[in-house]
Design an enzyme around this catalytic site. Structure first.
Site, PDB file in Angstrom:
ATOM      1  N   CYS A   1      -4.864  -9.111  -6.731  1.00 31.69           N
ATOM      2  CA  CYS A   1      -4.940  -7.450  -5.935  1.00 31.69           C
ATOM      3  C   CYS A   1      -3.667  -6.952  -6.679  1.00 31.69           C
ATOM      4  O   CYS A   1      -3.945  -5.725  -6.057  1.00 31.69           O
ATOM      5  CB  CYS A   1      -4.955  -7.115  -4.086  1.00 31.69           C
ATOM      6  SG  CYS A   1      -3.108  -8.263  -3.958  1.00 31.69           S
ATOM      7  N   MET A   2      -2.605  -7.106  -7.125  1.00 33.97           N
ATOM      8  CA  MET A   2      -1.732  -6.349  -7.349  1.00 33.97           C
ATOM      9  C   MET A   2      -1.423  -7.175  -8.656  1.00 33.97           C
ATOM     10  O   MET A   2      -0.388  -6.500  -9.935  1.00 33.97           O
ATOM     11  CB  MET A   2      -0.281  -6.161  -6.379  1.00 33.97           C
ATOM     12  CG  MET A   2      -0.213  -6.938  -5.820  1.00 33.97           C
ATOM     13  SD  MET A   2      -0.092  -8.510  -5.700  1.00 33.97           S
ATOM     14  CE  MET A   2       0.883  -8.395  -7.102  1.00 33.97           C
TER      15      MET A   2
ATOM     16  N   LYS B   1      -2.873  -0.831  14.029  1.00 26.39           N
ATOM     17  CA  LYS B   1      -2.699  -2.031  13.875  1.00 26.39           C
ATOM     18  C   LYS B   1      -1.764  -2.821  14.270  1.00 26.39           C
ATOM     19  O   LYS B   1      -2.039  -3.967  14.584  1.00 26.39           O
ATOM     20  CB  LYS B   1      -2.291  -2.906  12.194  1.00 26.39           C
ATOM     21  CG  LYS B   1      -3.924  -2.882  11.547  1.00 26.39           C
ATOM     22  CD  LYS B   1      -3.609  -3.192  10.079  1.00 26.39           C
ATOM     23  CE  LYS B   1      -2.530  -2.642   9.335  1.00 26.39           C
ATOM     24  NZ  LYS B   1      -3.350  -1.345   8.748  1.00 26.39           N
TER      25      LYS B   1
ATOM     26  N   GLY C   1      -0.553  -4.655  -0.815  1.00 26.60           N
ATOM     27  CA  GLY C   1      -1.615  -4.666   0.691  1.00 26.60           C
ATOM     28  C   GLY C   1      -1.296  -6.151   1.457  1.00 26.60           C
ATOM     29  O   GLY C   1      -1.631  -6.372   2.482  1.00 26.60           O
ATOM     30  N   GLN C   2      -0.500  -6.900   1.090  1.00 25.99           N
ATOM     31  CA  GLN C   2      -0.525  -8.370   1.532  1.00 25.99           C
ATOM     32  C   GLN C   2       1.303  -8.289   1.974  1.00 25.99           C
ATOM     33  O   GLN C   2       1.942  -7.666   0.824  1.00 25.99           O
ATOM     34  CB  GLN C   2      -0.783  -9.555   1.005  1.00 25.99           C
ATOM     35  CG  GLN C   2      -1.741  -9.411   1.086  1.00 25.99           C
ATOM     36  CD  GLN C   2      -2.109 -11.050  -0.149  1.00 25.99           C
ATOM     37  OE1 GLN C   2      -2.799 -11.792   0.176  1.00 25.99           O
ATOM     38  NE2 GLN C   2      -2.606 -10.893  -1.443  1.00 25.99           N
TER      39      GLN C   2
ATOM     40  N   MET D   1      -4.619  -0.481  -5.110  1.00 23.22           N
ATOM     41  CA  MET D   1      -5.823  -1.047  -5.687  1.00 23.22           C
ATOM     42  C   MET D   1      -6.761   0.065  -6.763  1.00 23.22           C
ATOM     43  O   MET D   1      -7.778  -0.763  -7.550  1.00 23.22           O
ATOM     44  CB  MET D   1      -7.186  -1.345  -4.941  1.00 23.22           C
ATOM     45  CG  MET D   1      -5.646  -2.228  -4.069  1.00 23.22           C
ATOM     46  SD  MET D   1      -5.511  -3.813  -4.569  1.00 23.22           S
ATOM     47  CE  MET D   1      -3.433  -3.723  -3.968  1.00 23.22           C
TER      48      MET D   1
END
Lengths: 769, 81
Positions: A171-172, A82, A393-394, A356
């Site tokens: 998400c968390m 990425k 994830g972020q 997740m």
């Protein structure tokens, strides 16, 4: 022989790679002189929650190069693939550069003044007519700390509503409630150093090779150096991670609850636990059972924890025999026995890692509790190389959403609005009367979109996220957003998205190094960066946008700063001091490649609750869960049973649907979708199907297949040969594709404790299209 | 024409073969072979698309465990745009 600039750049590339691979022992640095005109600055990566350090090269006001930051401890000079897209995502041709206001069916360019006047008037009208709980803010774990803090302060201390949520709820949130219920403090005790120091790694519902590649590389490096290292991947889908693991253990969706109880059953049955650790550091509790799925609007749940003894816990575990759980999970009883023994092996340093698969789960809090149970029973926790670790994830799910507390119920540094003392402390720091901060949480994310659909919320501002693609049971919430009446939606973003298309006002935002920022990663590391390039056109950062609304609503006094970011951070820091969440002065972060809190006397903390590392643990205490005062400074082992998913396959809908991410596309694809090269590489979502299921349905690789749930239906291309391989009876679809919004099919059932929806399990049928 | 410097982590037993197999003058040039199973390579291509495609192809080769990016320069491409 004279070398061309290109030759020099190639030499720079080779030198940087060699330096990174050898920890700086090899690899020349003087080639940097050849990169004439490039100015380098440090920043954390914009994408996932790993928090890799990046050096950003700027020339003539544009980013022209990036390097892995050799001084960054997270990634030591190496980025994942990425890294190739980092700068490119800022330069898409359709960047939003001017505010847009809806006029009928058209979005018309407007000045900032017009747009902000309109937004402020809608907020004022709605608050006057329907009260402060009629306006709301939905942000994300991609907010910088400043942006999240300003939004929380404006809504809670200015407008006087707890109507603020981040997409991190999607998400968390279950990781948060897992930490809070077990340790009474959010975020992990361990850090990424555990990836280098341990020897046994259990991955649960985590495709680290694709979603956290740099961390997975550290695991692989560890295994190359240490033949004892084992990586065991528990999953419901065979991934690149499974391929590289020592063992892949396939289990039936939702049965992770039963498997973890079976592992605990064997540890207790065979007395493989650490009695001394349990006696000193653990209490046992049970909560309510059959707790529902939150499918009804305004669903409410409050747990009722009761203490229990170790003997009662032993009784609770009795039904979870390997044989019983084998039938439920599909995992052979012998494998369950082996796994339990690996977890308990005193010669092994054991870690559990998850994302997740655990968190997006109708019993997400429980399954987080259950993995902690295993570590607490065996005492394999709070030690270098031995910890449970929830990955995010972020980039600032931890730093902003969790630590700043941009959830409806939270305040900074583990505090909550329901607690009078916490409200008083927050009000004092914010300079407002304590009664200004409402004592009751309002809506968590799913309920917030339900409230918009019902019309209870009239004005919604979305920043740095794309909920009208990412919410579950999406059709309901997309329709709700455009029902009219007093509803008014503002979306701030850098590109047009499936959310901006529903907005009444679209604001063009600055991104990443177009502004000064601060992110906090999954190992408690806070990282600061300076603005390096100008945003395009009239785009402005979300922090300015929020403060501008505050000013127009008469709450400008909440933001009295000159050097906004620094002074705001120093104010925020007051919440953290003395709480075991201490942040360093802002200045320290401008120089360091991040620091892991608590930072006390300039020293970061690698392992929380651990003598010799955590300054809050006194000599002789060994391990102390000092945040858990209500439980006598002990962690909680919870008796949490297996309960089924909200929706399971049946005759009509015979397949499980699981959604997730792929390497090339991040989240809803609003950034990575702008890189034409990526679009071509993985342009559209596909439906991964097991070859035997495909054969039965007479579907071949590349055929069109209709996927239908009780909530929606889409046509996708069947993928039988992709990197990910669906298990029999399961299909997998990535959620990045704005033209194939798989979340329309997902059920909006959620964990009653965390409010986090289950994107990993619902029932669908497949037909050849 | 973007240029990147990458570290290719390989299975030790295939390191020598992979050095030969992956080396393609003008696109993937292996500059160093390290004792820990890593190959240092410079990737040069006409476009970012080609560059990403080269990296993905390397990742798919049997025996390659991982590819990580240390350096990426794309100033030529930006000027062209």
């Amino acid at each position: 022989m004279a070398l061309s600039r290109r030759d020099f750049l190639k030499a720079s590339a080779a030198a940087a790679a060699l330096a990174a691979a050898t920890g700086g022992r090899l690899g020349a640095t003087d080639v940097h002189a050849a990169e004439g005109g490039i100015r380098w600055g440090k920043a954390p990566c914009r994408f996932c929650g790993t928090g890799c350090g990046v050096l950003v090269g700027v020339k003539d006001g544009r980013i022209v190069a990036t390097k892995g930051d050799p001084a960054a401890p997270v990634n030591k000079g190496l980025n994942c693939i990425k890294g190739y897209f980092l700068s490119k995502v800022l330069y898409g041709k359709d960047r939003l550069t001017k505010p847009l206001i809806r006029k009928g069916n058209k979005m018309v360019e407007a000045s900032w003044d017009e747009a902000m006047d309109l937004i402020a008037s809608k907020f004022r009208e709605s608050i006057a007519k329907h009260g402060p709980d009629s306006v709301a803010m939905f942000g994300s774990g991609q907010w910088t700390v400043f942006e999240g803090y300003a939004a929380a302060k404006l809504f809670k201390a200015g407008i006087g509503t707890n109507n603020i949520e981040p997409n991190a709820r999607f998400c968390m949130a279950s990781a948060v409630t897992g930490f809070m219920t077990t340790f009474n403090s959010d975020e992990p005790m361990g850090c990424y150093d555990d990836l280098d120091l341990g020897d046994t790694y259990f991955l649960w519902g985590a495709n680290m090779a694709e979603c956290h590649p740099v961390l997975f590389s550290r695991l692989i490096d560890n295994r190359l150096k240490n033949p004892k290292v084992k990586i065991i991947d528990f999953g419901t889908r065979f991934t690149r991670t499974s391929q590289m693991a020592d063992k892949y253990i396939r289990f039936n969706p939702q049965t992770d609850l039963a498997l973890l109880n079976a592992i605990a059953h064997i540890i207790v049955r065979d007395r493989l636990y650490d009695e001394n650790f349990i006696r000193k550091h653990v209490v046992f509790k049970k909560g309510k059972t059959n707790i529902g799925y939150g499918l009804e609007d305004k669903f409410k749940f409050a747990d009722d924890p009761k203490p229990m003894t170790f003997d009662e816990y032993r009784e609770f575990l009795k039904p979870y025999t390997p044989e019983y759980v084998s039938k439920l999970s599909g995992v052979p009883a012998k494998t369950i026995e082996e796994v339990a023994r690996l977890y308990a092996d005193k010669s092994r340093k054991v870690n559990s890692l998850w994302t997740m698969g655990f968190n997006q789960h109708v019993r997400g809090t429980w399954v987080n509790n259950l993995v902690y149970n295993v570590h607490l029973l065996t005492g394999k926790i709070c030690k270098p190389g031995e910890n449970p670790m929830s990955l995010t994830g972020q980039p600032s799910a931890c730093g902003t959403a969790r630590e700043v507390g941009t959830f409806t119920h939270r305040l900074p540094a583990d505090m909550v609005v329901m607690n009078e003392e916490h409200r008083k402390k927050a009000a004092e720091i914010w300079g407002v009367p304590a009664e200004k901060i409402p004592a009751k949480p309002t809506y968590h994310a799913t309920e917030m979109f339900r409230a918009l659909d019902r019309g209870d919320i009239k004005v919604l501002w979305v920043q740095v996220t794309n909920p009208f693609q990412s919410a579950p049971n999406l059709s309901r919430y997309r329709k709700g957003a455009r029902k009219g009446g007093d509803r008014f939606i503002i979306v701030s973003d850098i590109y047009p998205t499936r959310s901006t298309e529903l907005a009444d006002v679209v604001l063009p935002s600055a991104s990443w190094v177009e502004k000064e920022g601060f992110f906090g990663n999954a190992e408690r590391r806070g990282q600061q960066w300076f603005k390096m390039v100008e945003p395009p056109g009239e785009a402005r950062n979300d922090l300015w946008q929020t403060m501008e609304l505050a000013r127009r609503l008469g709450h400008g006094n909440l933001f009295p700063y000159k050097y906004v970011e620094k002074e705001m951070f120093e104010e925020y820091r007051k919440f953290t001091l003395g709480q075991g969440k201490d942040l360093a002065p802002y200045e320290a972060y401008t120089k360091a490649r991040g620091l892991r809190w608590p930072v006390v006397n300039g020293k970061e903390t690698l392992w929380r609750y651990t003598e010799g590392y955590d300054p809050y643990v006194k000599a002789g205490e060994g391990v102390k869960f000092y945040k858990n005062k209500p439980n006598d400074y002990k962690a909680v082992i919870w008796a949490r049973p297996y309960e089924p998913a909200a929706e399971a396959p049946d005759r009509q809908y015979p397949f499980w649907l699981c959604t997730g991410r792929v390497l090339e596309q991040w989240h809803t694809g609003t950034m990575t979708g702008r890189v034409p090269e990526l679009k071509r590489a993985y342009g559209g979502a596909v439906c991964e199907i097991h070859p035997e299921d495909a054969k039965r349905l007479k579907v071949k690789h590349g055929d069109k297949v209709r996927v239908t749930s009780r909530r929606g239906s889409i046509v996708l291309t069947a993928d039988l040969r992709g990197r990910g391989k669906a298990e029999k009876g399961n299909v997998f679809v990535a959620f990045f594709d704005e033209n194939k919004m798989i979340n329309e099919l997902c059920i909006d059932a959620y964990c009653p404790i965390s409010g986090e929806p289950d994107y990993k399990k619902c029932a669908v049928k497949l037909e050849k299209a | 024409m973007p240029i990147s410097g990458v570290v290719i982590k390989c299975q030790m037993e295939r390191l020598g073969e992979l050095e030969r197999e992956l080396h393609r003058p003008g696109s993937v040039e292996i500059s160093n072979v390290l004792g820990d199973g890593s190959l240092i390579a410079v990737i040069e291509s006409a476009s970012l698309e080609e560059e990403i495609s080269l990296v993905k192809n390397i990742m798919a080769v049997q025996g390659v465990l991982d590819v990580r990016v240390a350096y990426h320069n794309f100033e030529d491409q930006l000027m062209a745009e």
